[in-house]
Design a protein around this motif. Structure first.
Motif, PDB file in Angstrom:
ATOM      1  N   ASN A 194       0.845  -1.184   0.000  1.00  0.00           N
ATOM      2  CA  ASN A 194       0.000   0.000   0.000  1.00  0.00           C
ATOM      3  C   ASN A 194       0.885   1.240   0.000  1.00  0.00           C
ATOM      4  OD1 ASN A 194       0.214   1.125   2.939  1.00  0.00           O
ATOM      5  ND2 ASN A 194      -0.069  -1.088   3.166  1.00  0.00           N
ATOM      6  N   LEU A 195       0.292   2.391  -0.255  1.00  0.00           N
ATOM      7  CA  LEU A 195       1.124   3.568  -0.460  1.00  0.00           C
ATOM      8  C   LEU A 195       1.802   4.056   0.813  1.00  0.00           C
ATOM      9  CD1 LEU A 195      -0.897   6.837  -1.128  1.00  0.00           C
ATOM     10  CD2 LEU A 195      -1.814   5.017   0.192  1.00  0.00           C
ATOM     11  N   GLU A 196       1.425   3.534   1.975  1.00  0.00           N
ATOM     12  CA  GLU A 196       2.122   3.901   3.206  1.00  0.00           C
ATOM     13  C   GLU A 196       3.423   3.133   3.380  1.00  0.00           C
ATOM     14  OE1 GLU A 196       1.324   6.278   5.165  1.00  0.00           O
ATOM     15  OE2 GLU A 196      -0.712   6.756   4.545  1.00  0.00           O
ATOM     16  N   SER A 197       3.590   2.038   2.641  1.00  0.00           N
ATOM     17  CA  SER A 197       4.760   1.185   2.867  1.00  0.00           C
ATOM     18  C   SER A 197       5.633   1.006   1.638  1.00  0.00           C
ATOM     19  CB  SER A 197       4.306  -0.202   3.349  1.00  0.00           C
ATOM     20  OG  SER A 197       3.465  -0.825   2.394  1.00  0.00           O
ATOM     21  N   VAL A 198       5.304   1.674   0.526  1.00  0.00           N
ATOM     22  CA  VAL A 198       6.010   1.407  -0.722  1.00  0.00           C
ATOM     23  C   VAL A 198       7.181   2.350  -0.960  1.00  0.00           C
ATOM     24  CG1 VAL A 198       4.665   2.933  -2.231  1.00  0.00           C
ATOM     25  CG2 VAL A 198       5.554   0.744  -3.125  1.00  0.00           C
ATOM     26  N   GLN A 199       7.327   3.376  -0.133  1.00  0.00           N
ATOM     27  CA  GLN A 199       8.416   4.323  -0.367  1.00  0.00           C
ATOM     28  C   GLN A 199       9.766   3.612  -0.363  1.00  0.00           C
ATOM     29  OE1 GLN A 199       8.261   8.365   0.979  1.00  0.00           O
ATOM     30  NE2 GLN A 199      10.194   8.153   2.045  1.00  0.00           N
ATOM     31  N   GLY A 200      10.600   3.950  -1.329  1.00  0.00           N
ATOM     32  CA  GLY A 200      11.918   3.336  -1.444  1.00  0.00           C
ATOM     33  C   GLY A 200      11.953   2.162  -2.399  1.00  0.00           C
ATOM     34  N   ASP A 201      10.774   1.612  -2.743  1.00  0.00           N
ATOM     35  CA  ASP A 201      10.714   0.490  -3.679  1.00  0.00           C
ATOM     36  C   ASP A 201      10.567   1.002  -5.103  1.00  0.00           C
ATOM     37  OD1 ASP A 201      10.657  -2.002  -1.991  1.00  0.00           O
ATOM     38  OD2 ASP A 201       8.974  -0.928  -1.094  1.00  0.00           O
ATOM     39  N   GLU A 202      11.003   0.193  -6.046  1.00  0.00           N
ATOM     40  CA  GLU A 202      10.798   0.495  -7.456  1.00  0.00           C
ATOM     41  C   GLU A 202      10.791  -0.804  -8.237  1.00  0.00           C
ATOM     42  OE1 GLU A 202      14.900   1.584  -9.530  1.00  0.00           O
ATOM     43  OE2 GLU A 202      14.575   2.876  -7.795  1.00  0.00           O
ATOM     44  N   ARG A 203      10.077  -0.812  -9.341  1.00  0.00           N
ATOM     45  CA  ARG A 203      10.030  -1.954 -10.252  1.00  0.00           C
ATOM     46  C   ARG A 203       9.919  -1.428 -11.674  1.00  0.00           C
ATOM     47  NH1 ARG A 203      11.496  -3.990  -6.271  1.00  0.00           N
ATOM     48  NH2 ARG A 203      10.786  -5.921  -5.262  1.00  0.00           N
ATOM     49  N   ASP A 204      10.196  -2.284 -12.652  1.00  0.00           N
ATOM     50  CA  ASP A 204      10.073  -1.866 -14.049  1.00  0.00           C
ATOM     51  C   ASP A 204       8.624  -1.526 -14.376  1.00  0.00           C
ATOM     52  OD1 ASP A 204      12.828  -2.284 -14.928  1.00  0.00           O
ATOM     53  OD2 ASP A 204      12.432  -4.406 -14.600  1.00  0.00           O
ATOM     54  N   VAL A 205       7.720  -2.384 -13.972  1.00  0.00           N
ATOM     55  CA  VAL A 205       6.292  -2.193 -14.252  1.00  0.00           C
ATOM     56  C   VAL A 205       5.546  -2.083 -12.927  1.00  0.00           C
ATOM     57  CG1 VAL A 205       4.231  -3.141 -15.353  1.00  0.00           C
ATOM     58  CG2 VAL A 205       6.486  -3.543 -16.372  1.00  0.00           C
ATOM     59  N   ILE A 206       4.747  -1.037 -12.778  1.00  0.00           N
ATOM     60  CA  ILE A 206       3.924  -0.858 -11.583  1.00  0.00           C
ATOM     61  C   ILE A 206       2.458  -0.836 -11.996  1.00  0.00           C
ATOM     62  CG2 ILE A 206       3.228   0.765  -9.773  1.00  0.00           C
ATOM     63  CD1 ILE A 206       5.758  -0.639  -9.040  1.00  0.00           C
ATOM     64  N   LEU A 207       1.644  -1.637 -11.305  1.00  0.00           N
ATOM     65  CA  LEU A 207       0.204  -1.617 -11.463  1.00  0.00           C
ATOM     66  C   LEU A 207      -0.371  -0.928 -10.233  1.00  0.00           C
ATOM     67  CD1 LEU A 207       1.300  -4.059 -13.209  1.00  0.00           C
ATOM     68  CD2 LEU A 207      -0.978  -5.032 -12.984  1.00  0.00           C
ATOM     69  N   PHE A 208      -1.046   0.173 -10.442  1.00  0.00           N
ATOM     70  CA  PHE A 208      -1.563   0.996  -9.347  1.00  0.00           C
ATOM     71  C   PHE A 208      -3.072   0.788  -9.256  1.00  0.00           C
ATOM     72  CE2 PHE A 208      -2.235   5.672  -7.900  1.00  0.00           C
ATOM     73  CZ  PHE A 208      -2.461   5.238  -6.603  1.00  0.00           C
ATOM     74  N   SER A 209      -3.528   0.216  -8.149  1.00  0.00           N
ATOM     75  CA  SER A 209      -4.950  -0.009  -7.938  1.00  0.00           C
ATOM     76  C   SER A 209      -5.533   1.144  -7.138  1.00  0.00           C
ATOM     77  CB  SER A 209      -5.176  -1.334  -7.187  1.00  0.00           C
ATOM     78  OG  SER A 209      -6.552  -1.532  -6.929  1.00  0.00           O
ATOM     79  N   VAL A 210      -6.333   1.983  -7.803  1.00  0.00           N
ATOM     80  CA  VAL A 210      -6.905   3.164  -7.161  1.00  0.00           C
ATOM     81  C   VAL A 210      -7.909   2.776  -6.074  1.00  0.00           C
ATOM     82  CG1 VAL A 210      -8.442   5.128  -7.594  1.00  0.00           C
ATOM     83  CG2 VAL A 210      -6.468   4.708  -9.085  1.00  0.00           C
ATOM     84  N   THR A 211      -8.657   1.699  -6.303  1.00  0.00           N
ATOM     85  CA  THR A 211      -9.596   1.126  -5.324  1.00  0.00           C
ATOM     86  C   THR A 211     -10.888   1.921  -5.198  1.00  0.00           C
ATOM     87  OG1 THR A 211      -7.690   0.296  -4.060  1.00  0.00           O
ATOM     88  CG2 THR A 211      -9.853   0.214  -2.985  1.00  0.00           C
ATOM     89  N   PHE A 212     -10.811   3.219  -4.963  1.00  0.00           N
ATOM     90  CA  PHE A 212     -12.006   4.013  -4.700  1.00  0.00           C
ATOM     91  C   PHE A 212     -12.902   4.099  -5.930  1.00  0.00           C
ATOM     92  CE2 PHE A 212      -8.720   5.779  -1.845  1.00  0.00           C
ATOM     93  CZ  PHE A 212      -9.317   5.460  -0.640  1.00  0.00           C
ATOM     94  N   GLY A 213     -14.200   4.313  -5.662  1.00  0.00           N
ATOM     95  CA  GLY A 213     -15.171   4.437  -6.732  1.00  0.00           C
ATOM     96  C   GLY A 213     -16.575   4.424  -6.174  1.00  0.00           C
ATOM     97  N   PRO A 214     -17.576   4.252  -7.035  1.00  0.00           N
ATOM     98  CA  PRO A 214     -18.957   4.205  -6.551  1.00  0.00           C
ATOM     99  C   PRO A 214     -19.185   2.996  -5.656  1.00  0.00           C
ATOM    100  CG  PRO A 214     -18.864   4.532  -8.938  1.00  0.00           C
ATOM    101  CD  PRO A 214     -17.492   4.162  -8.504  1.00  0.00           C
ATOM    102  N   ASP A 215     -20.015   3.173  -4.612  1.00  0.00           N
ATOM    103  CA  ASP A 215     -20.380   2.033  -3.783  1.00  0.00           C
ATOM    104  C   ASP A 215     -21.539   1.285  -4.423  1.00  0.00           C
ATOM    105  OD1 ASP A 215     -22.651   3.517  -3.273  1.00  0.00           O
ATOM    106  OD2 ASP A 215     -22.030   4.141  -1.264  1.00  0.00           O
TER     107      ASP A 215
END
Length: 639
Positions: A194-215
């Protein structure tokens, strides 16, 4: 990273040292104090007291002398850092342009069916499945494996992280061959953070799951967890800058659904702008501010460009979106979507470098690494004899073009036999891209295991699948039923007693060539029986028998007959012609098959996808009818 270290954790080391160097980024995550999860309905994964003062903040506040490190060379494409550069770093990062006229390294993958479990699970299961399906598709792609690229997944909250981890665990149990990607022994093993724990990491390809949306009720909350709090923009900055070559943003939420009048968080405003950035194209933000192609920086550049233009080259000035730009970019004449070479003159960009090592070595090394061919021209040479200098430059460009064409011919020959002649697996993670889309087999701008690697990426790497499982051939070849079947007497062709004989011929042709357009089937049958012309009665005779046995679909190209056991929704192969005699026009290929080719071509990111599709089909030129047909397919994919 000093921005993550609290003052009380740092003072001991500082006290023991004679000198101190503090290295960090004030635009990234500060230390945060978390405590128990809230039991009340909330969109935050965890409650936290707030951001704490870091040793970096303390030093900056105390006026400790600071030096900015401006070069950013991790990102293979400027689009990966462009948003953060202009939003958070005032455009002061020096980045290096990729050799493509249209950068597709940052892309939105819309997941319209997603539902956010607000106040409950705090997850988006449909979006999570899309992410996992794409990850698995990449891992199983031999071309992606050969590229040695790495993958990471970033989520907005802990719950979505755990859901994706659980779904990946299920896939690992199904297929042990992917287990090695998760091993701690693997260099840059696959991670889900999650974005609280990813600082300092890197990869060639990143898939970012926004998660939020309509309920479930269609309501969209403007509560995006930590993004709403002070410093939320730092978290966004961390999440979107983890990729080296490609960032895929999976989102149910669209930028226009974020109502800034309902929230004051700077992080939410930046989040809305970032979604717009991903939706509109990878260079739209930078171009709207500075332009990806600028004006000539000097009279020398202008003169060189004019001289090359007179020799037939297309030249763009000042390529790039940051302080560093390539003076001139020469467009590849065969592929307008990329540059054949970059030309550096000893102008402002050259003399503003601090050292000769920067000017003559490091910058060129980085540009070559991301895919540029770099040529230099010196003002003194131009001043002494500009014609000789221009002729030398033209000669070098022609040598590069000849070499590129030789390489492309070899790759094209290999791809015809190894790529286009095998079925392309759908990217199941992208099948959610459009509810209204006619092409339900898979919705993917990224069917390859990467894109073009210096767009990304990995060149035209089309996937291999199990053709037997869907009953398709690996290439297209015109069938000749007379090789195995004896035609009946034309005089008795309309005799109902010959129905079985005609059906056997239809079965042979459909099995060999299906899906095929109805008039093509009719032509094969009637020609095999010796008829020179195809009249209405002959057509009705063949199609009545065919439609009683086979599934048909209709699109603007006509009606298509499908083989037994082959579902249009599952079609996943483009069949390239084996020879000139096996050529099919665009109208003779069903939408579902053209869509497979279109996804593969779009993944490479050419400037004119329709033209590239036509080349693969065997056309050296594209007429208006063919272009219209191909652009219809491309439009369906874009919806």
């Amino acid at each position: 990273e000093a921005s993550q270290i609290t003052v009380w954790d740092a003072v001991g080391a500082i006290a023991r040292g004679k000198q101190t160097i503090v290295v960090g980024d004030p635009k990234q995550l500060p230390p945060t104090s978390f405590f128990s999860r809230s039991d009340e309905e909330s969109d935050e994964s965890y409650e936290f007291e707030g951001d704490l003062q870091s040793i970096l903040d303390e030093c900056l506040g105390a006026g400790v002398p600071a030096q900015n490190l401006a070069w950013h060379y991790r990102s293979e494409h400027e689009s990966l850092i462009a948003f953060s550069n202009h939003r958070y770093y005032a455009g002061e990062l020096i980045t290096f342009p990729s050799p493509f006229t249209f950068d597709r390294a940052v892309r939105r993958i819309h997941v319209p069916d997603g539902v956010y479990g607000r106040g409950g699970t705090r997850t988006n299961r449909v979006e999570a499945k899309a992410v996992v399906a794409t990850v698995i598709q990449r891992l199983k792609n031999p071309s992606f494996d050969a590229s040695k690229r790495s993958i990471g997944v970033v989520t907005f909250n802990v719950e979505q992280q755990r859901l994706i981890e659980d779904l990946l665990d299920e896939e690992r149990l199904k297929d042990a061959s992917i287990e090695r990607y998760f091993s701690d022994d693997q260099f840059e093993a696959l991670f889900v953070k999650n974005l609280e724990s990813v600082q300092g990491d890197e990869r060639d390809v990143i898939l970012f799951s926004v998660t939020f949306g309509p309920d479930i009720d269609g309501h969209i909350s403007m509560n995006f967890g930590p993004l709403n709090r002070e410093g939320g923009e730092r978290r966004l900055n961390v999440a979107i800058t983890r990729a080296r070559s490609e960032l895929l943003v999976f989102t149910t939420l669209r930028s226009e659904q974020i109502d800034l009048s309902r929230t004051q968080g700077a992080g939410v405003k930046d989040f809305k702008n970032f979604l717009q950035f991903a939706e509109r194209g990878s260079r739209s933000l930078a171009e709207s501010i500075y332009g990806s192609v600028g004006e000539y920086a000097s009279s020398l550049e202008s003169a060189v460009a004019r001289s090359l233009s007179e020799r037939g080259w297309v030249v763009h000035p000042q390529i790039g979106v940051s302080a560093f730009r390539i003076g001139l970019g020469v467009v590849h004449p065969d592929s307008p979507g990329r540059y054949l070479a970059g030309i550096e003159c000893d102008g402002e960009n050259y003399y503003c470098s601090a050292t000769a090592r920067d000017r003559d070595k490091l910058r060129e090394e980085i540009l070559v690494r991301v895919g540029w061919n770099i040529l230099r021209i010196w003002s003194i040479d131009w001043w002494i004899d500009h014609k000789a200098a221009a002729d030398k430059l033209d000669l070098s460009l022609n040598a590069l073009l000849e070499r590129a064409r030789t390489v492309e011919e070899v790759e094209k020959a290999a791809s015809l036999h190894e790529s286009f002649l095998v079925p392309a697996e759908e990217d199941p993670g992208l099948r959610f891209a459009s509810q209204a889309n006619l092409l339900t087999a898979s919705e993917s701008q990224n069917l390859c295991g990467g894109e073009l690697t210096a767009d990304g990426v990995e060149g035209a790497q089309f996937l291999a699948g199990d053709s037997a499982s869907i009953g398709v051939t690996n290439s297209y070849k015109v069938s000749d039923p007379t090789e195995t079947l004896s035609p009946i007497d034309p005089e008795s062709f309309f005799d109902r007693a010959q129905d079985d004989a005609v059906r056997r011929m239809i079965d042979f042709i459909v099995a060999a060539e299906g899906p095929l357009r109805d008039d093509v089937l009719v032509k094969r049958v009637v020609r095999a029986h010796g008829f020179k012309r195809t009249g209405r009665k002959l057509r009705d005779r063949v199609l009545d028998l065919a439609k009683s046995r086979y599934e048909t679909t209709t699109d603007p190209g006509g009606m298509f007959i499908w083989p037994d056991g082959v579902s249009p929704e599952q079609w996943s192969v483009f069949r390239a012609p084996l020879s000139e005699e096996d050529f099919r026009s665009a109208s003779e290929i069903c939408f579902e098959e053209l869509a497979v080719l279109a996804r593969q071509i779009v993944a490479i990111g050419p400037e004119d996808p329709a033209r590239e599709m036509a080349l693969v089909m065997g056309l050296s030129r594209i007429d208006s009818a063919t272009r219209h047909r191909l652009e219809e397919v491309l439009l369906q994919l874009a919806e």
